[in-house]
Scaffold this motif. Structure first.
Motif, PDB file in Angstrom:
ATOM      1  N   LEU A   1      37.788  10.426   4.461  1.00 38.40           N
ATOM      2  CA  LEU A   1      37.850   9.155   5.120  1.00 38.40           C
ATOM      3  C   LEU A   1      36.870   8.877   6.197  1.00 38.40           C
ATOM      4  O   LEU A   1      36.477   9.360   6.348  1.00 38.40           O
ATOM      5  CB  LEU A   1      38.971   9.656   6.560  1.00 38.40           C
TER       6      LEU A   1
ATOM      7  N   LYS B   1      39.369   7.602  10.129  1.00 36.40           N
ATOM      8  CA  LYS B   1      40.000   8.792  10.908  1.00 36.40           C
ATOM      9  C   LYS B   1      39.955   8.471  12.144  1.00 36.40           C
ATOM     10  O   LYS B   1      41.319   8.634  12.506  1.00 36.40           O
ATOM     11  CB  LYS B   1      39.099   9.387  10.678  1.00 36.40           C
TER      12      LYS B   1
ATOM     13  N   LEU C   1      43.062   6.557  12.632  1.00 36.42           N
ATOM     14  CA  LEU C   1      43.846   7.592  12.229  1.00 36.42           C
ATOM     15  C   LEU C   1      44.882   8.606  13.416  1.00 36.42           C
ATOM     16  O   LEU C   1      45.868   8.155  14.291  1.00 36.42           O
ATOM     17  CB  LEU C   1      43.878   8.631  11.311  1.00 36.42           C
TER      18      LEU C   1
ATOM     19  N   THR D   1      48.411  13.976  12.983  1.00 33.90           N
ATOM     20  CA  THR D   1      47.445  13.014  11.833  1.00 33.90           C
ATOM     21  C   THR D   1      48.136  13.557  10.578  1.00 33.90           C
ATOM     22  O   THR D   1      48.526  13.084   9.399  1.00 33.90           O
ATOM     23  CB  THR D   1      46.211  13.214  11.839  1.00 33.90           C
ATOM     24  N   HIS D   2      47.968  15.298  10.369  1.00 29.75           N
ATOM     25  CA  HIS D   2      48.980  15.059   9.187  1.00 29.75           C
ATOM     26  C   HIS D   2      50.096  14.532   8.731  1.00 29.75           C
ATOM     27  O   HIS D   2      50.206  13.890   7.192  1.00 29.75           O
ATOM     28  CB  HIS D   2      49.141  16.623   8.949  1.00 29.75           C
TER      29      HIS D   2
ATOM     30  N   MET E   1      49.887  10.602   7.562  1.00 32.32           N
ATOM     31  CA  MET E   1      49.072  10.291   6.068  1.00 32.32           C
ATOM     32  C   MET E   1      50.193  11.008   5.011  1.00 32.32           C
ATOM     33  O   MET E   1      49.857  10.254   4.691  1.00 32.32           O
ATOM     34  CB  MET E   1      47.987  11.585   6.148  1.00 32.32           C
ATOM     35  N   LYS E   2      51.030  11.957   5.478  1.00 27.34           N
ATOM     36  CA  LYS E   2      51.982  11.934   4.849  1.00 27.34           C
ATOM     37  C   LYS E   2      53.398  11.428   4.351  1.00 27.34           C
ATOM     38  O   LYS E   2      53.340  10.923   3.040  1.00 27.34           O
ATOM     39  CB  LYS E   2      52.532  13.696   5.638  1.00 27.34           C
TER      40      LYS E   2
END
Length: 98
Positions: free
Chosen positions: A16, A21, A24, A35-36, A39-40
């Protein structure tokens, strides 16, 4: 007793740009999510939407092919059929023209 199904998960890297980033990270704090997770979730929603769009595209192409082969129902006949719904003059579905 609950049986858990274990799914094999393979990590995927995403590069990113720093401004994205940072956004996020900020959003993850506001949402109290990692953040994971964000994103998922974004990827899951994107993939679902693209799958729906692709399905619609394939259905449209199939209908277009049917129309090119003259496998269609005359619009006036369809409208007359629909107008008769719920009346004592209901009709059978009009046949396709070949």
């Amino acid at each position: 007793m609950n049986a858990r199904t274990h799914t094999v998960v393979h990590p995927t890297g995403v590069k990113l740009e720093p401004p994205l980033k940072a956004k996020l990270k900020k959003l993850s704090k506001l949402k109290h999510r990692t953040t994971h997770w964000l994103m998922k979730e974004a990827i899951r929603k994107y993939v679902e939407e693209e799958e729906r769009a692709e399905k619609l595209k394939q259905e449209t192409l199939a209908r277009w092919q049917e129309a090119e082969q003259n496998q269609v129902v005359n619009n006036d006949e369809v409208m007359a059929w629909l107008d008769a719904w719920g009346t004592d003059k209901e009709k059978r579905r009009p046949p396709c023209e070949s």
